[in-house]
Design a protein around this motif. Structure first.
Motif: not given
Length: 76
Positions: A8-37
């Motif tokens: 929710p954007t009711d407070n401009s200081s609220t941090p935004r979160l990116i789920p695993f599914s959103g990483l691909k849109a930023l060019g991060i295409t590693h698997s879940r296991w690779t990211l964990r490593d």
């Protein structure tokens, strides 16, 4: 980002979160296991556990990771 990525954007200081599914849109295409490593080795930002089966990353951490990777490319 996918709508799932925004908190929710009711407070401009609220941090935004990116789920695993959103990483691909930023060019991060590693698997879940690779990211964990990469996280365990300190090479990728730490995840935020939202529930036993749901994780996300702070957008600010991901943007810094990408900026650092781009800067390192030019430093070689």
């Amino acid at each position: 980002f996918p709508s799932e990525a925004a908190m929710p954007t009711d407070n401009s200081s609220t941090p935004r979160l990116i789920p695993f599914s959103g990483l691909k849109a930023l060019g991060i295409t590693h698997s879940r296991w690779t990211l964990r490593d990469l996280e365990r080795r300190g090479l990728f930002p730490a995840r935020v556990r939202l529930s036993p089966r749901k994780v996300a990353w702070l957008e600010s951490d991901i943007r810094k990771f990408l900026a650092d990777a781009i800067a390192a490319r030019g430093a070689k």
